[in-house]
Design a protein around this motif. Structure first.
Motif, PDB file in Angstrom:
ATOM      1  N   ASP A  94      -5.968   6.296 -11.700  1.00  0.00           N
ATOM      2  CA  ASP A  94      -4.697   7.006 -11.531  1.00  0.00           C
ATOM      3  C   ASP A  94      -4.504   8.024 -12.641  1.00  0.00           C
ATOM      4  OD1 ASP A  94      -2.002   6.328  -9.771  1.00  0.00           O
ATOM      5  OD2 ASP A  94      -1.565   7.291 -11.690  1.00  0.00           O
ATOM      6  N   MET A  95      -3.773   9.079 -12.335  1.00  0.00           N
ATOM      7  CA  MET A  95      -3.504  10.121 -13.319  1.00  0.00           C
ATOM      8  C   MET A  95      -2.541   9.639 -14.404  1.00  0.00           C
ATOM      9  SD  MET A  95      -5.285  12.765 -12.572  1.00  0.00           S
ATOM     10  CE  MET A  95      -4.444  14.057 -13.492  1.00  0.00           C
ATOM     11  N   SER A  96      -1.701   8.658 -14.081  1.00  0.00           N
ATOM     12  CA  SER A  96      -0.692   8.185 -15.023  1.00  0.00           C
ATOM     13  C   SER A  96      -1.274   7.098 -15.928  1.00  0.00           C
ATOM     14  CB  SER A  96       0.517   7.632 -14.266  1.00  0.00           C
ATOM     15  OG  SER A  96       1.373   6.930 -15.155  1.00  0.00           O
ATOM     16  N   ARG A 153       4.559   3.048  -8.352  1.00  0.00           N
ATOM     17  CA  ARG A 153       3.158   2.654  -8.177  1.00  0.00           C
ATOM     18  C   ARG A 153       2.801   1.479  -9.089  1.00  0.00           C
ATOM     19  NH1 ARG A 153       2.289   8.282  -8.680  1.00  0.00           N
ATOM     20  NH2 ARG A 153       1.078   8.002 -10.605  1.00  0.00           N
ATOM     21  N   ALA A 154       3.246   1.551 -10.330  1.00  0.00           N
ATOM     22  CA  ALA A 154       2.944   0.473 -11.275  1.00  0.00           C
ATOM     23  C   ALA A 154       3.642  -0.818 -10.871  1.00  0.00           C
ATOM     24  CB  ALA A 154       3.354   0.889 -12.686  1.00  0.00           C
ATOM     25  N   SER A 155       4.893  -0.707 -10.411  1.00  0.00           N
ATOM     26  CA  SER A 155       5.623  -1.911 -10.008  1.00  0.00           C
ATOM     27  C   SER A 155       4.989  -2.562  -8.798  1.00  0.00           C
ATOM     28  CB  SER A 155       7.087  -1.550  -9.708  1.00  0.00           C
ATOM     29  OG  SER A 155       7.718  -1.038 -10.858  1.00  0.00           O
ATOM     30  N   ALA A 156       4.522  -1.750  -7.846  1.00  0.00           N
ATOM     31  CA  ALA A 156       3.870  -2.297  -6.660  1.00  0.00           C
ATOM     32  C   ALA A 156       2.600  -3.062  -7.028  1.00  0.00           C
ATOM     33  CB  ALA A 156       3.547  -1.163  -5.686  1.00  0.00           C
ATOM     34  N   LEU A 157       1.820  -2.493  -7.946  1.00  0.00           N
ATOM     35  CA  LEU A 157       0.605  -3.181  -8.379  1.00  0.00           C
ATOM     36  C   LEU A 157       0.946  -4.467  -9.136  1.00  0.00           C
ATOM     37  CD1 LEU A 157      -2.450  -3.256  -8.689  1.00  0.00           C
ATOM     38  CD2 LEU A 157      -2.238  -1.798 -10.707  1.00  0.00           C
ATOM     39  N   ARG A 158       2.007  -4.438  -9.906  1.00  0.00           N
ATOM     40  CA  ARG A 158       2.412  -5.638 -10.659  1.00  0.00           C
ATOM     41  C   ARG A 158       2.832  -6.752  -9.701  1.00  0.00           C
ATOM     42  NH1 ARG A 158       5.955  -3.356 -13.559  1.00  0.00           N
ATOM     43  NH2 ARG A 158       4.537  -2.784 -15.252  1.00  0.00           N
ATOM     44  N   VAL A 159       3.575  -6.391  -8.660  1.00  0.00           N
ATOM     45  CA  VAL A 159       3.990  -7.394  -7.676  1.00  0.00           C
ATOM     46  C   VAL A 159       2.780  -7.928  -6.918  1.00  0.00           C
ATOM     47  CG1 VAL A 159       5.278  -7.727  -5.539  1.00  0.00           C
ATOM     48  CG2 VAL A 159       6.318  -6.462  -7.428  1.00  0.00           C
ATOM     49  N   LEU A 160       1.903  -7.022  -6.516  1.00  0.00           N
ATOM     50  CA  LEU A 160       0.725  -7.434  -5.762  1.00  0.00           C
ATOM     51  C   LEU A 160      -0.151  -8.388  -6.577  1.00  0.00           C
ATOM     52  CD1 LEU A 160      -0.970  -7.067  -3.197  1.00  0.00           C
ATOM     53  CD2 LEU A 160      -2.074  -5.103  -4.308  1.00  0.00           C
ATOM     54  N   SER A 161      -0.356  -8.082  -7.851  1.00  0.00           N
ATOM     55  CA  SER A 161      -1.215  -8.924  -8.684  1.00  0.00           C
ATOM     56  C   SER A 161      -0.551 -10.249  -9.056  1.00  0.00           C
ATOM     57  CB  SER A 161      -1.603  -8.180  -9.969  1.00  0.00           C
ATOM     58  OG  SER A 161      -0.456  -7.861 -10.727  1.00  0.00           O
ATOM     59  N   SER A 162       0.748 -10.352  -8.865  1.00  0.00           N
ATOM     60  CA  SER A 162       1.454 -11.589  -9.193  1.00  0.00           C
ATOM     61  C   SER A 162       1.474 -12.568  -8.035  1.00  0.00           C
ATOM     62  CB  SER A 162       2.895 -11.271  -9.618  1.00  0.00           C
ATOM     63  OG  SER A 162       2.906 -10.446 -10.760  1.00  0.00           O
ATOM     64  N   CYS A 167       0.819  -1.212   0.000  1.00  0.00           N
ATOM     65  CA  CYS A 167       0.000   0.000   0.000  1.00  0.00           C
ATOM     66  C   CYS A 167       0.855   1.264   0.000  1.00  0.00           C
ATOM     67  CB  CYS A 167      -0.935   0.001   1.198  1.00  0.00           C
ATOM     68  SG  CYS A 167      -2.252  -1.241   1.057  1.00  0.00           S
ATOM     69  N   LYS A 168       1.939   1.207   0.738  1.00  0.00           N
ATOM     70  CA  LYS A 168       2.783   2.389   0.785  1.00  0.00           C
ATOM     71  C   LYS A 168       3.364   2.700  -0.582  1.00  0.00           C
ATOM     72  CE  LYS A 168       6.664   4.399   3.293  1.00  0.00           C
ATOM     73  NZ  LYS A 168       7.678   4.220   4.353  1.00  0.00           N
ATOM     74  N   ASN A 169       3.764   1.642  -1.298  1.00  0.00           N
ATOM     75  CA  ASN A 169       4.329   1.842  -2.628  1.00  0.00           C
ATOM     76  C   ASN A 169       3.254   2.236  -3.651  1.00  0.00           C
ATOM     77  OD1 ASN A 169       6.947   1.225  -1.842  1.00  0.00           O
ATOM     78  ND2 ASN A 169       6.576  -0.977  -2.056  1.00  0.00           N
ATOM     79  N   ILE A 170       2.031   1.733  -3.443  1.00  0.00           N
ATOM     80  CA  ILE A 170       0.964   2.082  -4.375  1.00  0.00           C
ATOM     81  C   ILE A 170       0.629   3.567  -4.292  1.00  0.00           C
ATOM     82  CG2 ILE A 170      -1.538   1.756  -4.724  1.00  0.00           C
ATOM     83  CD1 ILE A 170      -1.105  -1.214  -4.253  1.00  0.00           C
ATOM     84  N   GLU A 171       0.893   4.175  -3.166  1.00  0.00           N
ATOM     85  CA  GLU A 171       0.638   5.599  -2.996  1.00  0.00           C
ATOM     86  C   GLU A 171       1.893   6.435  -3.224  1.00  0.00           C
ATOM     87  OE1 GLU A 171      -0.836   5.744   0.926  1.00  0.00           O
ATOM     88  OE2 GLU A 171      -2.731   4.737   0.474  1.00  0.00           O
ATOM     89  N   ASP A 172       2.946   5.832  -3.751  1.00  0.00           N
ATOM     90  CA  ASP A 172       4.209   6.543  -3.978  1.00  0.00           C
ATOM     91  C   ASP A 172       4.017   7.614  -5.061  1.00  0.00           C
ATOM     92  OD1 ASP A 172       7.329   5.927  -3.303  1.00  0.00           O
ATOM     93  OD2 ASP A 172       7.076   6.832  -5.282  1.00  0.00           O
ATOM     94  N   PRO A 173       4.686   8.769  -4.939  1.00  0.00           N
ATOM     95  CA  PRO A 173       4.546   9.819  -5.969  1.00  0.00           C
ATOM     96  C   PRO A 173       5.133   9.420  -7.323  1.00  0.00           C
ATOM     97  CG  PRO A 173       6.115  10.470  -4.270  1.00  0.00           C
ATOM     98  CD  PRO A 173       5.474   9.230  -3.779  1.00  0.00           C
ATOM     99  N   ASN A 174       6.035   8.451  -7.348  1.00  0.00           N
ATOM    100  CA  ASN A 174       6.653   8.029  -8.607  1.00  0.00           C
ATOM    101  C   ASN A 174       5.733   7.008  -9.298  1.00  0.00           C
ATOM    102  OD1 ASN A 174       8.219   6.861 -10.652  1.00  0.00           O
ATOM    103  ND2 ASN A 174      10.116   7.238  -9.525  1.00  0.00           N
TER     104      ASN A 174
END
Length: 1021
Positions: free
Chosen positions: A124-126, A95-104, A84-91
């Protein structure tokens, strides 16, 4: 066990009531207490806002795992703290990498956390994070399919995304989760079509595949009522050219007929898809090109499918893996759409470096493309392939020759003779495969090939391949009446070696014995009983059963059943000839480019290609408000930039581009009034246009010389057709001869790119007498130049077409005039001479509906209303023999009778003379060597030594033009075949001593061989 509490007391610490107990040592026994409340305490520590407590909880969890304790119920809390902390990261990358790890992480207990993360990332804005969210959707669906409804909501939201980065990923998620929800695509259809050109290559493949299935459910088939195809709805309002020609009196009938025939009108959204995918044929990705090719094959009208041929041929220069997939699809396409690959025949020639599978696929394509016109070239290639060291490839080549012989009756005897010659090959596998193919061909005409059956019978001593031996035995048994003396002897030899034969051979020996017993029992009765006795005790139960069954069936007994009386009918019944078909014939029910098509079996996850609907669904479901980013101003600017590169030659004027098409029509109309008219050559017309040319008046279509004018060919049709209607008949007759010398302006055809085609043959250039005199001075020979182009030497004299007795007083002769046929330069001009020797007038002389072989066409002469007794008349008709000496069969009809007649041309009448210089002749002759060169030795009689006699005899046999030559004993002639425009070069080296040498150079191997034979016969008589 008492040591544990003591250890805990020494190392541990006390805690007050209600507070969690922490061990001083992470590995202390207090940490690993089995009390379930300990885990609750750890969850509270992980949920607190203090990082120090979270860190302490993580240490204790790691220690538990190190001691082998079960901490799986703490996994969601750990993941929530880590991800969660990484999903809310400004970079955005983090954020994308955290979601990729979580979904894997494939653990069902974290599904709620994963769902929340995907929903958050979808907003997300990105665009990169939203793309990753789309990738995570199929992973979550495979983990827990109960989340489908929530995932569909996310997919619907992402489908509305306007960025190209997300489009491909969300369509892939749609295909994995809910491909049946077509309603989600309706309002995004046009957006996906417009975004397609800018999506990454992987996304393009996915979107095109999805849109192919979507189009099959939402649009009508473009192949229904193909002849009534009209993409512009306004055409039905204004009417066609034929309707205008009928006059105002037929308006009521036309109005009544319109509802019945229901002409096909292409949906503008269907056209939008075809137009926006067409530029992707130039993509660098083979997968994208293949995806567009399958889309056009499954969705485009027949007249437009040919555009994919050039792109697919380009892919054959890629790696062998890509070639294999492309050739699999080309092999399927070439069965139904042979015409679009015929111009690229040479691209499928086989290289020695090709892998075996590539060779066999190219062989399949070549066999599918073989027709009456190109079969000499294809067979010449096959002759080369038979010498290959690759035995599997050689066997496939022999089977391909058999298929060509089956499909094209004209070369059946040639192929059969070539296969018989292969029987003397040293390689046993080649001989065996030839025997199997010969057996299938002989079943078509067994009575004409008794000698071949005898030759095969002699091979039983040498051939050891079981399939070949079985084929020979089957042939001898089936047609034993053609070899009555040899068949019993073959049975005798096979009886001696029966026990050593393979099972398939033994079965055929039993069949042979039974058939000979029924037809020649005197000689073979004992042999048959001996063979059946051997088979009765064979180890194979199939052979034992066959022997018992056969004995009861053919050997008469007191208790013989009803079948015994019909044994001869059972064994010697006429059997249909086998049909040699392509293995790719029925593969088109799989979607091209799919794994199922490649394997010819339904693969896991394959989605069937839907059938076209009977009635078109409501198109208004795709109507959405156009977003700001696709407003007209920006779109028009973009279209202006892309117009020269991706021009729409189809000429549609749908609602999506009404303004642009109107502007183009106006511009094209101005160009049409300025440019000279020029009749299109047949090589530049489509198949439909060439068919209509026989029945309709030739149209003069104006062609633009710029990129802009070549873009809307369809829009210009109305202005060009009206211009041609205003042209009088006398103007047409004047324009026709001049058009021979006009330089043809070639434009982009209907498909945007004109495929390479044979150049249209030009009629003989008229050489003036003064020019001939000047050329005479340039030659180095003493003999004057006698150009046959000035006044063509008449070939074969009058030939009888219909005898006056058979015609009941009507006598008909014909001659080949050797003049260009005014209706079509590719046709042979034939003068038909009628004579009425009866006592009554003959009325209504005309040509009936001909039944012609493929490729041959006839342009009939105008009807002769009446031919009085004793009168004669001459008419001119044109016949396109398609560069072959095939017979043109047709009917001569009067008001009361029909007479079946036929015209077969000598090979010399299939060409037109060409004038060229000596250097040009040598240059072209150097290109036509090897298999394209036929040489023959001959002895010229004394009466055929003068220049005049030699030239007269050669030009009488063949319609060729004399070429200047610097040697007195050498004669050169040149011409082009009328249909394909292939050069025919003839050289006669008439040496004073020794034998003369005749050489013919031509791409048309069959024409060259026949021409040599005719010229040699004329010179030696």
């Amino acid at each position: 066990m008492s040591a544990a509490p003591a250890y805990g007391e020494d190392k541990g610490g006390s805690a007050g009531p209600g507070e969690p107990e922490y061990g001083h040592d992470p590995a202390s026994g207090g940490i690993f207490s089995s009390d379930y409340k300990r885990h609750d305490d750890l969850k509270e520590m992980l949920d607190t806002n203090k990082d120090s407590l979270k860190l302490e909880a993580m240490k204790r969890i790691v220690a538990m795992i190190a001691r082998g304790k079960n901490a799986s119920d703490l996994f969601p809390a750990v993941v929530k703290n880590v991800a969660c902390k990484n999903i809310e990261d400004p970079n955005q990358l983090i954020r994308a990498s955290a979601l990729r790890v979580l979904s894997s992480i494939r653990v069902p207990i974290i599904v709620p956390i994963m769902m929340l993360a995907i929903k958050e990332a979808a907003s997300d804005m990105s665009p990169y994070v939203r793309k990753t969210a789309a990738h995570a959707i199929p992973k979550l669906y495979s983990l827990d399919s109960d989340q489908k409804d929530q995932l569909i909501e996310v997919i619907e939201k992402l489908l509305a995304d306007k960025t190209t980065l997300v489009a491909g990923s969300v369509v892939m998620a749609f295909e994995e989760v809910c491909p049946e929800r077509i309603d989600l695509i309706h309002k995004n259809y046009r957006k996906l079509c417009n975004l397609l050109i800018d999506v990454e290559e992987w996304g393009q493949v996915v979107i095109i595949s999805m849109l192919t299935r979507y189009a099959r459910t939402q649009f009508l088939s473009p192949t229904q009522n193909e002849s009534l195809l009209e993409e512009n709805p306004e055409k039905a309002f204004y009417g066609s050219e034929e309707d205008e020609a009928k006059g105002p009196g037929s308006e009521e009938a036309t109005t009544a007929a319109l509802p019945a025939r229901k002409p096909y009108v292409m949906d503008p959204d269907h056209r939008l898809l075809l137009r926006n995918t067409k530029p992707l044929l130039q993509s660098r990705s083979a997968a994208v090109v293949m995806a567009v090719a399958q889309l056009y094959f499954h969705l485009a009208p027949k007249a437009e499918v040919g555009v994919i041929a050039k792109a697919l041929v380009r892919l054959l220069r890629s790696h062998s893996e890509v070639q294999y997939v492309v050739l699999q699809n080309v092999a399927t396409m070439s069965i139904k759409r042979r015409g679009m690959f015929e111009p690229y025949l040479k691209s499928f020639y086989i290289r020695s470096t090709d892998p075996t599978q590539i060779k066999i696929l190219k062989l399949e394509v070549l066999t599918n493309l073989a027709n009456e016109t190109n079969i000499p070239t294809v067979l010449r290639e096959f002759q080369t392939y038979i010498r290959s060291m690759d035995k599997d490839f050689v066997a496939a080549t022999i089977q391909a020759i058999g298929r060509c012989a089956t499909n094209i009756g004209r070369v059946r005897d040639t192929c059969l003779n070539g296969l018989v010659q292969l029987l003397s090959n040293r390689d046993e596998l080649v001989v065996a495969e030839s025997v199997v193919v010969i057996k299938k061909l002989l079943q078509m005409q067994p009575a004409q090939h008794g000698e071949i059956i005898k030759h095969l019978a002699k091979l039983t001593d040498n051939i050891q391949v079981p399939m070949a031996r079985a084929s020979i035995l089957w042939l001898i048994g089936e047609y034993c009446e053609h070899v009555p003396k040899i068949a019993p002897d073959v049975l005798r030899k096979m009886a001696k070696s029966f026990t050593a034969e393979e099972d398939i051979v033994k079965l055929q020996v039993i069949n042979l014995a039974a058939k000979l017993y029924l037809t020649n029992s005197k000689q073979t009765k004992l042999l048959t009983q001996y063979v059946l006795s051997l088979a009765k005790y064979d180890q194979n139960y199939d052979i034992r059963d066959r022997a018992r069954f056969t004995r009861q069936l053919i050997v008469p007994s007191e208790q013989g059943g009803a079948l015994s009386r019909h044994a001869k009918k059972l064994f010697l019944a006429p059997k249909p000839a086998p049909v040699l078909e392509s293995s790719f014939k029925d593969r088109d029910h799989f979607q091209l480019g799919s794994l199922s098509h490649l394997l010819n079996a339904k693969a896991t996850g394959y989605q069937e290609l839907p059938d076209w609907p009977e009635e078109a669904p409501d198109p208004s479901v795709r109507n959405v408000e156009v977003p700001e980013w696709t407003k007209c101003s920006n779109r028009e600017k973009r279209k202006e930039k892309e117009k020269p590169f991706y021009s729409d030659s189809e000429g549609e004027s749908g609602p999506t581009e009404s303004a642009d098409s109107g502007e183009e029509i106006g511009r094209a109309g101005i160009l049409c009034s300025c440019l000279p008219t020029c009749p299109l050559s047949s090589s530049e017309q489509s198949e439909e246009e060439s068919g209509k040319r026989k029945m309709k008046k030739r149209k003069k279509v104006a062609e633009g010389q710029g990129e802009g004018s070549s873009s809307d060919e369809g829009s210009d049709s109305s202005s060009s057709s009206s211009e041609s209607e205003r042209t009088s008949d006398t103007e047409e007759e004047q324009v026709e001869p001049d058009s021979w010398r006009k330089k043809t302006v070639r434009t982009l055809g209907r498909e945007g790119v004109t495929p390479p085609s044979v150049q249209p043959v030009s009629p003989p250039t008229i050489v003036s007498t003064s020019l001939a005199t000047d050329l005479e001075g340039l030659t180095l020979t003493d003999s004057p130049l006698v150009p046959s182009l000035l006044s063509p030497v008449s070939g074969v004299g009058r030939q009888e077409l219909l005898h006056r007795v058979a015609g009941e007083g009507l006598a008909v002769d014909y001659t080949f005039s050797r003049q260009p046929f005014s209706g079509d330069p590719h046709m042979v001009s034939v003068h038909i001479h009628f004579s009425n020797s009866s006592e009554t007038p003959i009325k209504g002389l005309h040509v009936g509906t001909p039944k012609l072989p493929p490729g041959i066409s006839i342009q009939e002469f105008p009807e002769i209303e009446s031919l009085a007794p004793g009168e004669s008349a001459t008419a001119v008709m044109g016949i396109n023999f398609c560069d072959s000496t095939q017979v043109a069969n047709f009917q001569l009809c009067t008001q009361t009778r029909q007479f079946y007649v036929s015209i077969q041309p000598p090979v010399g009448e299939l060409m037109a003379p060409v004038f060229m210089s000596e250097n040009e002749f040598k240059k072209e002759q150097g290109k036509l060597t090897g298999m394209s060169e036929i040489t023959e030795k001959l002895t010229l009689p004394d009466t055929c030594r003068s220049d005049h006699i030699v030239v007269q005899k050669v030009t009488t046999v063949a319609n060729l033009g004399r070429v200047p030559c610097g040697t007195s004993d050498e004669y050169r002639f040149a011409g082009r075949t009328l249909t394909s425009g292939s050069l025919v070069l003839l050289t006669l080296d008439a040496r004073p001593t020794g034998a003369a040498q005749l050489t013919v150079n031509s791409e048309k191997m069959v024409i060259g061989t026949m021409l040599v034979k005719d010229v040699v016969q004329a010179l030696t008589q």
